[in-house]
Write an enzyme that holds these catalytic residues in place. Structure first.
Site, PDB file in Angstrom:
ATOM      1  N   MET A  11       0.843  -1.196   0.000  1.00 48.98           N
ATOM      2  CA  MET A  11       0.000   0.000   0.000  1.00 48.98           C
ATOM      3  C   MET A  11       0.885   1.256   0.000  1.00 48.98           C
ATOM      4  O   MET A  11       1.966   1.267   0.565  1.00 48.98           O
ATOM      5  CB  MET A  11      -0.891   0.008   1.243  1.00 48.98           C
ATOM      6  CG  MET A  11      -1.838  -1.186   1.347  1.00 48.98           C
ATOM      7  SD  MET A  11      -3.168  -1.168   0.134  1.00 48.98           S
ATOM      8  CE  MET A  11      -4.185   0.155   0.755  1.00 48.98           C
ATOM      9  N   ASN A  12       0.393   2.275  -0.681  1.00 47.46           N
ATOM     10  CA  ASN A  12       1.081   3.572  -0.751  1.00 47.46           C
ATOM     11  C   ASN A  12       2.376   3.529  -1.556  1.00 47.46           C
ATOM     12  O   ASN A  12       3.252   4.379  -1.354  1.00 47.46           O
ATOM     13  CB  ASN A  12       1.375   4.117   0.660  1.00 47.46           C
ATOM     14  CG  ASN A  12       0.139   4.294   1.500  1.00 47.46           C
ATOM     15  OD1 ASN A  12      -0.828   4.897   1.058  1.00 47.46           O
ATOM     16  ND2 ASN A  12       0.153   3.740   2.699  1.00 47.46           N
ATOM     17  N   GLY A  14       2.373   3.877  -4.826  1.00 48.66           N
ATOM     18  CA  GLY A  14       2.172   4.673  -6.034  1.00 48.66           C
ATOM     19  C   GLY A  14       1.600   3.915  -7.208  1.00 48.66           C
ATOM     20  O   GLY A  14       1.794   4.318  -8.360  1.00 48.66           O
ATOM     21  N   LYS A  15       0.872   2.834  -6.948  1.00 46.95           N
ATOM     22  CA  LYS A  15       0.352   2.011  -8.041  1.00 46.95           C
ATOM     23  C   LYS A  15      -0.664   2.776  -8.899  1.00 46.95           C
ATOM     24  O   LYS A  15      -0.545   2.810 -10.121  1.00 46.95           O
ATOM     25  CB  LYS A  15      -0.274   0.730  -7.479  1.00 46.95           C
ATOM     26  CG  LYS A  15       0.730  -0.165  -6.754  1.00 46.95           C
ATOM     27  CD  LYS A  15       0.088  -1.405  -6.179  1.00 46.95           C
ATOM     28  CE  LYS A  15      -0.945  -1.107  -5.108  1.00 46.95           C
ATOM     29  NZ  LYS A  15      -0.361  -0.422  -3.922  1.00 46.95           N
ATOM     30  N   ASP A  99      -6.559  -1.319 -12.578  1.00 44.06           N
ATOM     31  CA  ASP A  99      -6.200  -0.969 -11.208  1.00 44.06           C
ATOM     32  C   ASP A  99      -6.773  -2.006 -10.246  1.00 44.06           C
ATOM     33  O   ASP A  99      -7.777  -2.663 -10.546  1.00 44.06           O
ATOM     34  CB  ASP A  99      -6.745   0.414 -10.864  1.00 44.06           C
ATOM     35  CG  ASP A  99      -6.063   1.036  -9.653  1.00 44.06           C
ATOM     36  OD1 ASP A  99      -4.872   0.743  -9.426  1.00 44.06           O
ATOM     37  OD2 ASP A  99      -6.709   1.829  -8.943  1.00 44.06           O
ATOM     38  N   GLU A 100      -6.152  -2.165  -9.065  1.00 43.07           N
ATOM     39  CA  GLU A 100      -6.611  -3.090  -8.025  1.00 43.07           C
ATOM     40  C   GLU A 100      -6.828  -4.492  -8.579  1.00 43.07           C
ATOM     41  O   GLU A 100      -7.818  -5.173  -8.283  1.00 43.07           O
ATOM     42  CB  GLU A 100      -7.898  -2.569  -7.371  1.00 43.07           C
ATOM     43  CG  GLU A 100      -7.778  -1.172  -6.774  1.00 43.07           C
ATOM     44  CD  GLU A 100      -6.863  -1.092  -5.555  1.00 43.07           C
ATOM     45  OE1 GLU A 100      -6.370  -2.141  -5.108  1.00 43.07           O
ATOM     46  OE2 GLU A 100      -6.651   0.028  -5.052  1.00 43.07           O
ATOM     47  N   GLN A 102      -5.596  -7.254  -7.899  1.00 44.53           N
ATOM     48  CA  GLN A 102      -5.640  -8.373  -6.954  1.00 44.53           C
ATOM     49  C   GLN A 102      -7.053  -8.844  -6.687  1.00 44.53           C
ATOM     50  O   GLN A 102      -7.279  -9.984  -6.263  1.00 44.53           O
ATOM     51  CB  GLN A 102      -4.958  -8.001  -5.632  1.00 44.53           C
ATOM     52  CG  GLN A 102      -5.731  -7.054  -4.742  1.00 44.53           C
ATOM     53  CD  GLN A 102      -5.490  -5.578  -5.067  1.00 44.53           C
ATOM     54  OE1 GLN A 102      -4.780  -5.271  -6.032  1.00 44.53           O
ATOM     55  NE2 GLN A 102      -6.044  -4.691  -4.270  1.00 44.53           N
ATOM     56  N   CYS A 157       8.779   1.577   4.937  1.00 44.78           N
ATOM     57  CA  CYS A 157       8.154   1.348   6.237  1.00 44.78           C
ATOM     58  C   CYS A 157       8.376   2.574   7.123  1.00 44.78           C
ATOM     59  O   CYS A 157       9.201   3.440   6.842  1.00 44.78           O
ATOM     60  CB  CYS A 157       8.771   0.094   6.850  1.00 44.78           C
ATOM     61  SG  CYS A 157       8.223  -0.304   8.529  1.00 44.78           S
ATOM     62  N   CYS A 159      10.035   2.623   9.670  1.00 41.33           N
ATOM     63  CA  CYS A 159      11.409   2.584  10.176  1.00 41.33           C
ATOM     64  C   CYS A 159      12.433   2.933   9.103  1.00 41.33           C
ATOM     65  O   CYS A 159      13.629   3.036   9.398  1.00 41.33           O
ATOM     66  CB  CYS A 159      11.724   1.191  10.734  1.00 41.33           C
ATOM     67  SG  CYS A 159      11.812  -0.096   9.480  1.00 41.33           S
TER      68      CYS A 159
END
Length: 207
Positions: A11-12, A14-15, A99-100, A102, A157, A159
């Site tokens: 997620m996030n 940039g797809k 898009d999407e 999955q 992430c 981190c």
């Protein structure tokens, strides 16, 4: 022969932004594209919505058990049987962008391959590999099996490491139980984490 591409990332990563940029690049050169998304993705209704705020209506909303190749054939010919004008003359399609991806069924992914190979139209499918429990979505698994080209879109992430997993938050709290599909919205959100941070949050649980 055209190819089926699967561009995936957490997620996030940039797809949707990448998809809209690819569509712009084709159209800047005077080529026609078709944009599609599965109907189960209710975010943005019948539009693709980038997290950068860019929005564009799709040409095809794919029903849960819809025949993707037939839907593509109708749209590429300019046919719209239920519209006031059932046919318009249109140029050939240079690319199908999904898009999407999955959320597609394995049979629908196979149709994407047929569109690329038999209809000679490149297909760019964008999506994520796994759900919030690290299990592969059926559509993503099939794309990993049959796509000609796999391209990873990267994000980071909290981190600073590369994020590979998706965590689900409900009312702000990370959860590890629930249905595989829950669309990002008012009560549900997602955060991309590296394996280390994911295991820290899950108490070492995978799946």
């Amino acid at each position: 022969m055209a190819k089926l591409y699967f561009r995936y990332g957490a997620m996030n990563s940039g797809k949707s932004t990448g998809l809209l940029q690819a569509a712009f690049n084709y159209e800047e050169r005077g080529q026609r594209v078709l944009l599609a998304k599965p109907g189960v993705d209710t975010k943005g209704d019948t539009s693709i919505v980038s997290r950068l705020g860019v929005t564009r209506a799709v040409d095809l909303v794919i029903p849960a058990e819809g025949d993707v190749r037939e839907l593509f054939a109708q749209a590429s010919r300019g046919d719209a049987p239920e519209a006031l004008v059932p046919h318009v003359d249109v140029p050939p399609v240079a690319c199908l962008l999904v898009d999407e991806a999955q959320f597609l069924t394995p049979d629908q992914v196979d149709d994407l391959l047929r569109i690329a190979v038999l209809d000679n139209v490149p297909v760019l499918a964008y999506g994520i590999r796994t759900d919030f429990l690290t299990h592969a979505f059926p559509g993503a698994q099939r794309l990993l099996e049959v796509a000609h080209t796999l391209e990873e879109l990267k994000t980071i992430c909290r981190c600073g490491r590369k994020a590979v997993f998706n965590t689900r938050r409900v009312d702000g709290k990370i959860v590890f139980d629930g249905d595989q599909v829950a669309i990002d919205g008012e009560d549900v959100s997602y955060e991309s984490l590296c394996a280390s941070c994911y295991l820290e949050e899950s108490g070492g649980r995978l799946g």
